[in-house]
Design a protein around this motif. Structure first.
Motif, mmCIF file in Angstrom:
data_model
loop_
_atom_site.group_PDB
_atom_site.id
_atom_site.type_symbol
_atom_site.label_atom_id
_atom_site.label_comp_id
_atom_site.label_asym_id
_atom_site.label_seq_id
_atom_site.Cartn_x
_atom_site.Cartn_y
_atom_site.Cartn_z
ATOM 1 N N ILE A 154 5.934 4.270 -7.656
ATOM 2 C CA ILE A 154 4.709 4.080 -6.882
ATOM 3 C C ILE A 154 4.925 4.742 -5.536
ATOM 4 N N LEU A 155 4.076 5.722 -5.196
ATOM 5 C CA LEU A 155 4.181 6.365 -3.892
ATOM 6 C C LEU A 155 3.017 5.902 -3.029
ATOM 7 N N VAL A 156 3.355 5.325 -1.879
ATOM 8 C CA VAL A 156 2.344 4.758 -1.003
ATOM 9 C C VAL A 156 1.800 5.832 -0.070
ATOM 10 N N ASP A 157 0.515 5.734 0.283
ATOM 11 C CA ASP A 157 -0.102 6.610 1.280
ATOM 12 C C ASP A 157 0.213 8.086 1.020
ATOM 13 N N PRO A 158 -0.215 8.628 -0.113
ATOM 14 C CA PRO A 158 0.140 10.008 -0.468
ATOM 15 C C PRO A 158 -0.491 11.035 0.466
ATOM 16 N N ASN A 159 0.202 12.145 0.702
ATOM 17 C CA ASN A 159 -0.415 13.261 1.421
ATOM 18 C C ASN A 159 -1.092 14.180 0.403
ATOM 19 N N ALA A 160 -1.723 15.237 0.905
ATOM 20 C CA ALA A 160 -2.541 16.076 0.024
ATOM 21 C C ALA A 160 -1.709 16.696 -1.095
ATOM 22 N N GLU A 161 -0.486 17.106 -0.785
ATOM 23 C CA GLU A 161 0.367 17.743 -1.785
ATOM 24 C C GLU A 161 0.690 16.754 -2.906
ATOM 25 N N GLU A 162 1.043 15.542 -2.513
ATOM 26 C CA GLU A 162 1.379 14.528 -3.514
ATOM 27 C C GLU A 162 0.172 14.181 -4.378
ATOM 28 N N GLU A 163 -1.006 14.112 -3.755
ATOM 29 C CA GLU A 163 -2.214 13.803 -4.519
ATOM 30 C C GLU A 163 -2.515 14.903 -5.537
ATOM 31 N N SER A 164 -2.209 16.145 -5.170
ATOM 32 C CA SER A 164 -2.570 17.235 -6.074
ATOM 33 C C SER A 164 -1.560 17.367 -7.219
ATOM 34 N N ILE A 165 -0.312 16.979 -6.980
ATOM 35 C CA ILE A 165 0.700 17.131 -8.021
ATOM 36 C C ILE A 165 0.663 15.969 -9.010
ATOM 37 N N MET A 166 0.571 14.756 -8.444
ATOM 38 C CA MET A 166 0.564 13.574 -9.320
ATOM 39 C C MET A 166 -0.851 13.018 -9.303
ATOM 40 N N ASP A 167 -1.537 13.103 -10.443
ATOM 41 C CA ASP A 167 -2.980 12.892 -10.346
ATOM 42 C C ASP A 167 -3.459 11.486 -10.671
ATOM 43 N N SER A 168 -2.541 10.512 -10.700
ATOM 44 C CA SER A 168 -3.023 9.145 -10.909
ATOM 45 C C SER A 168 -3.129 8.439 -9.571
ATOM 46 N N LEU A 169 -4.344 8.372 -9.084
ATOM 47 C CA LEU A 169 -4.559 7.771 -7.771
ATOM 48 C C LEU A 169 -5.094 6.356 -7.939
ATOM 49 N N VAL A 170 -4.553 5.434 -7.161
ATOM 50 C CA VAL A 170 -5.072 4.067 -7.151
ATOM 51 C C VAL A 170 -5.382 3.702 -5.711
ATOM 52 N N THR A 171 -6.558 3.123 -5.476
ATOM 53 C CA THR A 171 -6.893 2.656 -4.135
ATOM 54 C C THR A 171 -7.233 1.176 -4.209
ATOM 55 N N VAL A 172 -6.561 0.389 -3.368
ATOM 56 C CA VAL A 172 -6.801 -1.055 -3.348
ATOM 57 C C VAL A 172 -7.432 -1.407 -2.009
ATOM 58 N N VAL A 173 -8.569 -2.099 -2.051
ATOM 59 C CA VAL A 173 -9.205 -2.556 -0.815
ATOM 60 C C VAL A 173 -9.166 -4.074 -0.795
ATOM 61 N N LEU A 174 -8.552 -4.627 0.247
ATOM 62 C CA LEU A 174 -8.453 -6.074 0.401
ATOM 63 C C LEU A 174 -9.060 -6.469 1.728
ATOM 64 N N ASP A 175 -9.582 -7.704 1.808
ATOM 65 C CA ASP A 175 -9.977 -8.156 3.136
ATOM 66 C C ASP A 175 -8.793 -8.911 3.741
ATOM 67 N N LEU A 176 -8.968 -9.389 4.974
ATOM 68 C CA LEU A 176 -7.806 -9.929 5.696
ATOM 69 C C LEU A 176 -7.251 -11.185 5.069
ATOM 70 N N SER A 177 -8.099 -11.965 4.378
ATOM 71 C CA SER A 177 -7.570 -13.165 3.740
ATOM 72 C C SER A 177 -6.982 -12.835 2.366
ATOM 73 N N GLY A 178 -6.859 -11.559 2.060
ATOM 74 C CA GLY A 178 -6.169 -11.147 0.853
ATOM 75 C C GLY A 178 -7.044 -11.107 -0.385
ATOM 76 N N ARG A 179 -8.363 -11.253 -0.193
ATOM 77 C CA ARG A 179 -9.249 -11.184 -1.358
ATOM 78 C C ARG A 179 -9.502 -9.721 -1.713
ATOM 79 N N LEU A 180 -9.590 -9.466 -3.005
ATOM 80 C CA LEU A 180 -9.772 -8.095 -3.481
ATOM 81 C C LEU A 180 -11.232 -7.678 -3.295
ATOM 82 N N VAL A 181 -11.477 -6.624 -2.522
ATOM 83 C CA VAL A 181 -12.833 -6.125 -2.332
ATOM 84 C C VAL A 181 -13.150 -5.102 -3.410
ATOM 85 N N SER A 182 -12.218 -4.162 -3.616
ATOM 86 C CA SER A 182 -12.418 -3.237 -4.724
ATOM 87 C C SER A 182 -11.101 -2.587 -5.104
#
Lengths: 257, 305
Positions: B232-260
């Protein structure tokens, strides 16, 4: 009921909005007086404090950020890249310029679309200074985004663009420095702010290569008398040569770090 | 592992840079074996992150967010609208994400970036569904006038994790937003009044009596990852995003609830355990980002006082 219908419905329902700022400007304020002072306390012949920095955007071949008073501009240069196939063969390079504004650049919200007028002016101001023979068959892109429009936007874009070109290592005869002067009643004021521009009777902009003493572009609008034009040109050229030194210092600082 | 020897010889023969360009994935895998990345970060470390509030004076609220080289400028303009009949006390928020040609070599005038509308939609979803802003706070006069907040986020420099930086800039711009003093004029339109004028002219009804800020609750923060094999590579830069194409984005609010949670395709099937790790990492990142935002707010208050 397809997506298109839903989208159309959404567009139709989009509420019309207006800016709460008073639409009427206060009556032409103080320019009638003989000895009025500028809102920001500057002398008539004094430019705004300027800040410039190269290397603002990493993704570009070269870039620069310029801040003159409230006018904030970022310019990125890309290329040289292969010209489009459809273009005819040419043994000199091409320059492609584009200027756009953010939606929040001006006091009332804009559309944020391209400014065709500025794009073509920028192109013509820079064209003469770039050694196009040094990149045949290829195109250099110069893109500018005005983050905040505080007056004298085009001159700031031009000066900033020449810095960005230098940062990208594009060969030029000289840097291009640009300054504008507004004529309000009997007074000539240099480097006008947006407010001052909205009251001007005439405006003069010069973009020049200071160390070669060559003017690449001169635009004159509004009402002018011949002696006033001469006076304004002297003012502009003098300011350009000073700005040219500033641009050089900026490049030297960037190189020495 | 028998191939690694052969690859090792190849590396020796070839220039580093050429190898990186010809076999980007293999190049990366050599680093991943050592739990490192070519930019010297460990796998779960984010790039330097900073927030500056109020860079643009012509906007009612603005913020500049930087994650590594990725730079986002967000600005909010407030305008007045007539609220819809169903919700006479609600204001409205319109969000748009722009990738102007200055931000990347792949965007040119007349050739817009495909991801821009996608990120626009994601931003709108995250901000509206988190309930960060109570739309009632944007009301001016019941059924007659309410604020429409136009949020525009501009990408000034694009180097991966665009959504994370855009959301951070958007949230920061809302926390910088000041609602101006307004009153009704004779024609029934809402106009701004300056602080001194507001006191002097008592004949006009001042609708919004003092400059105020919005109360933000459940602020959403996001973190993106690229997945490659078990890594798992955190906070990928553009090069990493283009080479490894499985992107996951997690959005949480401050109380830790999953927004999306986005996982738009890609090669690697994200196992539930991987996703759990991602959510845990995003939770920590949220705390970090909250601190960066709070510090920026503190700095601004100190400057103004």
């Amino acid at each position: 009921m397809g997506v298109e219908a839903a989208m159309a419905g959404k567009a139709a329902n989009a509420p019309t909005t207006y800016s709460p700022s008073p639409s009427q400007k206060p009556a032409r304020p103080i320019f009638e007086d003989v000895d009025w002072v500028r809102a920001d306390g500057r002398n008539f012949h004094e430019c705004r404090p300027a800040f410039m920095k190269t290397g603002a955007a990493n993704a570009a071949s070269g870039s620069a950020y310029a801040e003159f008073g409230n006018t904030k501009v970022i310019v990125s240069v890309f290329g040289p890249r292969e010209s489009k196939k459809a273009m005819l063969y040419s043994d000199i390079g091409r320059l492609n310029c584009n200027v756009s504004f953010t939606t929040f650049a001006a006091p009332t919200r804009g559309q944020g679309s391209d400014n065709k007028d500025f794009s073509s002016m920028l192109h013509k101001a820079l064209e003469g200074a770039i050694i196009l023979e040094s990149f045949p068959k290829t195109t250099v892109d110069v893109f500018a985004l005005v983050l905040e429009s505080g007056g004298s936007d085009l001159p700031v874009v031009v000066s900033c663009a020449s810095l960005a070109l230098a940062d990208a290592g594009i060969m030029m005869y000289d840097l291009v420095a640009a300054v504008s002067v507004s004529c309000i009643r009997k007074s000539l004021i240099i480097d006008p702010s947006s407010d001052e521009e909205s009251y001007q009777d005439g405006s003069l902009m010069i973009t020049c290569m200071p160390s070669r003493n060559e003017v690449t572009q001169l635009t004159l609008t509004g009402e002018w008398s011949t002696p006033k034009i001469h006076e304004a040109m002297e003012l502009c050229l003098d300011a350009c040569s000073k700005l040219g030194k500033l641009l050089r210092t900026c490049l030297r600082d960037a190189a020495s770090v | 592992m028998e191939t690694s020897l052969a690859q090792g010889e190849l590396v020796g023969e070839m220039e580093m840079d050429a190898y990186r360009r010809l076999f980007p994935l293999r190049f990366y895998e050599r680093y991943l074996l050592e739990s490192l990345r070519p930019d010297t970060r460990p796998l779960i470390q984010c790039r330097d992150t900073s927030v500056a509030l109020g860079p643009v004076a012509s906007a009612d609220g603005s913020a500049l967010a930087k994650i590594g080289c990725t730079t986002m400028l967000a600005g909010i303009k407030l305008e007045v609208m007539t609220p819809v009949a169903e919700s006479p006390d609600d204001g409205c928020i319109a969000i748009e994400f722009h990738m102007p040609p200055i931000c990347s070599a792949i965007v040119r005038p007349g050739r817009p970036a495909e991801v821009a509308p996608v990120i626009s939609k994601q931003l709108t979803d995250a901000i509206l569904s988190s309930g960060m802003i109570n739309l009632k706070e944007l009301s001016l006069i019941h059924g007659k006038a309410a604020w429409m907040a136009y949020l525009d986020v501009y990408c000034l420099d694009s180097d991966g994790s665009l959504f994370d930086a855009a959301l951070l800039a958007a949230v920061a711009a809302f926390s910088h937003l000041q609602i101006p003093l307004v009153s009704l004029n004779d024609e029934g339109r809402v106009v701004t009044v300056s602080a001194e004028l507001g006191e002097g002219k008592s004949s006009k009804e001042v609708v919004n009596k003092e400059k105020r800020k919005l109360k933000l609750t459940n602020i959403p923060f996001s973190l993106s990852f690229v997945l490659h094999k078990k890594y798992i590579l955190v906070d990928p830069n553009a090069e990493e995003e283009s080479i490894m194409d499985s992107l996951v984005t997690v959005v949480l609010d401050l109380s830790g609830r999953l927004v999306s949670l986005y996982k738009p395709g890609g090669q690697v099937l994200a196992y539930t355990s991987t996703l759990k790790d991602c959510v845990a990492l995003a939770r920590n990142r949220g705390k970090e980002l909250k601190k960066i935002l709070d510090d920026a707010l503190l700095d601004m208050e100190e400057d103004s006082s």
